[in-house]
Design a protein around this motif. Sequence first.
Motif, PDB file in Angstrom:
ATOM      1  N   GLY A 145      16.695   1.919   4.493  1.00 33.19           N
ATOM      2  CA  GLY A 145      15.371   2.366   4.885  1.00 33.19           C
ATOM      3  C   GLY A 145      14.271   1.707   4.079  1.00 33.19           C
ATOM      4  O   GLY A 145      13.157   2.247   3.978  1.00 33.19           O
ATOM      5  N   THR A 146      14.561   0.539   3.511  1.00 33.31           N
ATOM      6  CA  THR A 146      13.545  -0.162   2.721  1.00 33.31           C
ATOM      7  C   THR A 146      12.792  -1.165   3.584  1.00 33.31           C
ATOM      8  O   THR A 146      13.352  -1.747   4.514  1.00 33.31           O
ATOM      9  CB  THR A 146      14.177  -0.910   1.542  1.00 33.31           C
ATOM     10  OG1 THR A 146      15.095  -1.893   2.041  1.00 33.31           O
ATOM     11  CG2 THR A 146      14.935   0.053   0.654  1.00 33.31           C
ATOM     12  N   ARG A 147      11.537  -1.355   3.258  1.00 34.34           N
ATOM     13  CA  ARG A 147      10.726  -2.354   3.947  1.00 34.34           C
ATOM     14  C   ARG A 147      10.753  -3.667   3.170  1.00 34.34           C
ATOM     15  O   ARG A 147      11.119  -3.703   1.987  1.00 34.34           O
ATOM     16  CB  ARG A 147       9.284  -1.864   4.071  1.00 34.34           C
ATOM     17  CG  ARG A 147       9.154  -0.560   4.847  1.00 34.34           C
ATOM     18  CD  ARG A 147       7.727  -0.322   5.275  1.00 34.34           C
ATOM     19  NE  ARG A 147       6.793  -0.235   4.151  1.00 34.34           N
ATOM     20  CZ  ARG A 147       5.471  -0.291   4.282  1.00 34.34           C
ATOM     21  NH1 ARG A 147       4.929  -0.471   5.479  1.00 34.34           N
ATOM     22  NH2 ARG A 147       4.681  -0.179   3.224  1.00 34.34           N
ATOM     23  N   SER A 148      10.353  -4.734   3.828  1.00 34.56           N
ATOM     24  CA  SER A 148      10.249  -6.020   3.140  1.00 34.56           C
ATOM     25  C   SER A 148       9.003  -6.016   2.265  1.00 34.56           C
ATOM     26  O   SER A 148       8.070  -5.227   2.471  1.00 34.56           O
ATOM     27  CB  SER A 148      10.174  -7.163   4.146  1.00 34.56           C
ATOM     28  OG  SER A 148       8.930  -7.150   4.829  1.00 34.56           O
ATOM     29  N   MET A 149       8.991  -6.914   1.293  1.00 30.46           N
ATOM     30  CA  MET A 149       7.800  -7.036   0.461  1.00 30.46           C
ATOM     31  C   MET A 149       6.596  -7.449   1.297  1.00 30.46           C
ATOM     32  O   MET A 149       5.456  -7.087   0.982  1.00 30.46           O
ATOM     33  CB  MET A 149       8.052  -8.042  -0.657  1.00 30.46           C
ATOM     34  CG  MET A 149       9.026  -7.563  -1.712  1.00 30.46           C
ATOM     35  SD  MET A 149       9.140  -8.697  -3.120  1.00 30.46           S
ATOM     36  CE  MET A 149      10.010 -10.083  -2.363  1.00 30.46           C
ATOM     37  N   ALA A 150       6.836  -8.179   2.369  1.00 34.42           N
ATOM     38  CA  ALA A 150       5.737  -8.605   3.234  1.00 34.42           C
ATOM     39  C   ALA A 150       5.016  -7.395   3.826  1.00 34.42           C
ATOM     40  O   ALA A 150       3.775  -7.358   3.889  1.00 34.42           O
ATOM     41  CB  ALA A 150       6.269  -9.500   4.344  1.00 34.42           C
ATOM     42  N   GLU A 151       5.783  -6.393   4.244  1.00 33.90           N
ATOM     43  CA  GLU A 151       5.175  -5.185   4.805  1.00 33.90           C
ATOM     44  C   GLU A 151       4.404  -4.420   3.739  1.00 33.90           C
ATOM     45  O   GLU A 151       3.328  -3.866   4.013  1.00 33.90           O
ATOM     46  CB  GLU A 151       6.262  -4.306   5.423  1.00 33.90           C
ATOM     47  CG  GLU A 151       6.944  -4.943   6.627  1.00 33.90           C
ATOM     48  CD  GLU A 151       8.185  -4.186   7.063  1.00 33.90           C
ATOM     49  OE1 GLU A 151       8.108  -3.485   8.091  1.00 33.90           O
ATOM     50  OE2 GLU A 151       9.229  -4.318   6.380  1.00 33.90           O
ATOM     51  N   VAL A 152       4.948  -4.375   2.539  1.00 33.37           N
ATOM     52  CA  VAL A 152       4.270  -3.686   1.438  1.00 33.37           C
ATOM     53  C   VAL A 152       2.964  -4.397   1.091  1.00 33.37           C
ATOM     54  O   VAL A 152       1.922  -3.763   0.879  1.00 33.37           O
ATOM     55  CB  VAL A 152       5.199  -3.598   0.208  1.00 33.37           C
ATOM     56  CG1 VAL A 152       4.463  -2.998  -0.989  1.00 33.37           C
ATOM     57  CG2 VAL A 152       6.438  -2.764   0.545  1.00 33.37           C
ATOM     58  N   VAL A 153       3.014  -5.721   1.042  1.00 33.91           N
ATOM     59  CA  VAL A 153       1.806  -6.507   0.781  1.00 33.91           C
ATOM     60  C   VAL A 153       0.747  -6.212   1.833  1.00 33.91           C
ATOM     61  O   VAL A 153      -0.446  -6.056   1.528  1.00 33.91           O
ATOM     62  CB  VAL A 153       2.144  -8.017   0.744  1.00 33.91           C
ATOM     63  CG1 VAL A 153       0.871  -8.865   0.846  1.00 33.91           C
ATOM     64  CG2 VAL A 153       2.902  -8.357  -0.521  1.00 33.91           C
ATOM     65  N   GLY A 154       1.168  -6.112   3.090  1.00 29.56           N
ATOM     66  CA  GLY A 154       0.222  -5.826   4.171  1.00 29.56           C
ATOM     67  C   GLY A 154      -0.488  -4.496   3.989  1.00 29.56           C
ATOM     68  O   GLY A 154      -1.684  -4.367   4.282  1.00 29.56           O
ATOM     69  N   ASP A 155       0.226  -3.499   3.485  1.00 23.08           N
ATOM     70  CA  ASP A 155      -0.361  -2.168   3.315  1.00 23.08           C
ATOM     71  C   ASP A 155      -1.246  -2.053   2.083  1.00 23.08           C
ATOM     72  O   ASP A 155      -2.284  -1.393   2.109  1.00 23.08           O
ATOM     73  CB  ASP A 155       0.747  -1.116   3.219  1.00 23.08           C
ATOM     74  CG  ASP A 155       1.319  -0.751   4.582  1.00 23.08           C
ATOM     75  OD1 ASP A 155       0.805  -1.249   5.592  1.00 23.08           O
ATOM     76  OD2 ASP A 155       2.301   0.015   4.613  1.00 23.08           O
TER      77      ASP A 155
END
Length: 537
Positions: A216-226
Amino acid sequence: MKITCLVGNSYLPIIARAGKRLAFDMQLYSTQRLEEQSTRIDEALKSCQESDLIFMHRGSEAMWDEVEPKLKLIAAKKPIVCLGYDQAYWILSTAPASVVITANAYLTYGGEDNVCNLFLYLAKELLGMEASFEPPCPMPWEGAYHPDAPHHFESIEDYLEWYEPDDGPTVGLLFSRFYWVNRNLGVEDELIRALESDGMNVIPVFSYSVRDDNLGTRSMAEVVGDYFFDKGVPRLDALIKTVPFFLGQEQKSAGEYKGNKTGINIYKELNVPVFQPILSFHMSLEEWEKANGLSSDIGWSVAMPEFEGVIEPIIVSAGENRNGVLERTPIVDRCQKLSRRVKKWIALSRKPISERRVAFILHNNPCASVEAAVGGGAHLDTIESVSAIMNRMIAAGYTLQDAPATGKELITTIMDRKAISEFRWTPIEEIVAKGGVLAYQTKEEYEKWFCTLAPKVKDRVCEAWGNPPGELKNDIPPAMLYEGKIVITGVKYGNGVVCVQPKRGCAGARCDGQVCKILHDPDVPPTHQYMATYRYL
């Protein structure tokens, strides 16, 4: 009860703390150190033979080819739990699959409580020890962090409300969730302090390294986007990324060569400098200071990041031996250096394009066809490339005067002016007469800078090339001198200059082992003229 652990450097501190808290006899071995110090492999195997339980986190180190067959023999008498990022490594386990899966959950969730419960669980399930433990406890996969905050933040809005940034530049810090959950944040804290001391706001964000649908982890790219964008608009003036994985990495496609595409696209959207400093997992501070450079860190910390186009691989941490465990520790002055570099890059990005100054350095292969080797590049037309870039820069607003229209025009200008650092066939008087001098540096100007170097650096340079700026040593001049001043060669085009690489380890009009020292001594320091040129630039 004795437990031997063969794990990566990063796991050692948290396992050591858990062992101390539980009062277990834990023998800890870093797989990276075993790779570098193969003489210790026998010691580790002996410890495994004498242990009640063997716990491993297997990686891709070559030493496993030697260790694994011997462990299989030991496994006939000892329970083994073998984890690893690749589940194919788990087959070395002799423990039941359900135990291995549960152990992986403890370790993946991380944190001291989970790691303590991991070993209590293994002691009960595999060794029959009476022990009580809690099941694996999920921990946040991502969030914003600050050493002064009472807790982490699950949204950027909550963090900014607490942080109250001023109108200074803002720097994002993206780091591994592993170090947040295991409370090993000395390096991140030092970077945050350094950046804030230099007048910058900081948004430190931790993230799991890869997208994993099972976890259930997101990629760092998604975290960067948020966290680093506000409705599609970048919040940052610069980004520091200390995680070696690509931004868009997914567990199911780990290792694919196209994994860098997502990160590159995000960096283009951010349109800010992205820094990837080196956090060494392999060397102590003392080893790094004595070494000629990096060793095992090059692949992860230099080569991999280059595929995403990030910059400034400045080492900011090394290991410190604490009770036999090499823990990552900040190198304070290097953290400060990185902060200053970040601040300068931000200042450059805010400087009007018409005022920016740029230098092009052309390769100059020593002792190979002399002038014909200027600007050489394997299968590349570097001269034509420089000309094309300069003309693109003019179109973008850079102030470059009389830029060459073609590569032929550029190389002709360089050769007509003798704007080269050549000692053998081109007298210094000819370079001066034909206009190849970009600048002169006086003895006083050079010595003022030279005296800021560390004493051992100055001693090495003077031992090789004599005292600055032009003392003869074995009849070899250490710098191109004209009327007592160091000559810096090149061609000026307004706010742009084109220079030919100064000779790195070569000086003088002869061609022998004394003059071309670098042919026989790859560690020879650069000449005074080499250092003066880059100092001028």
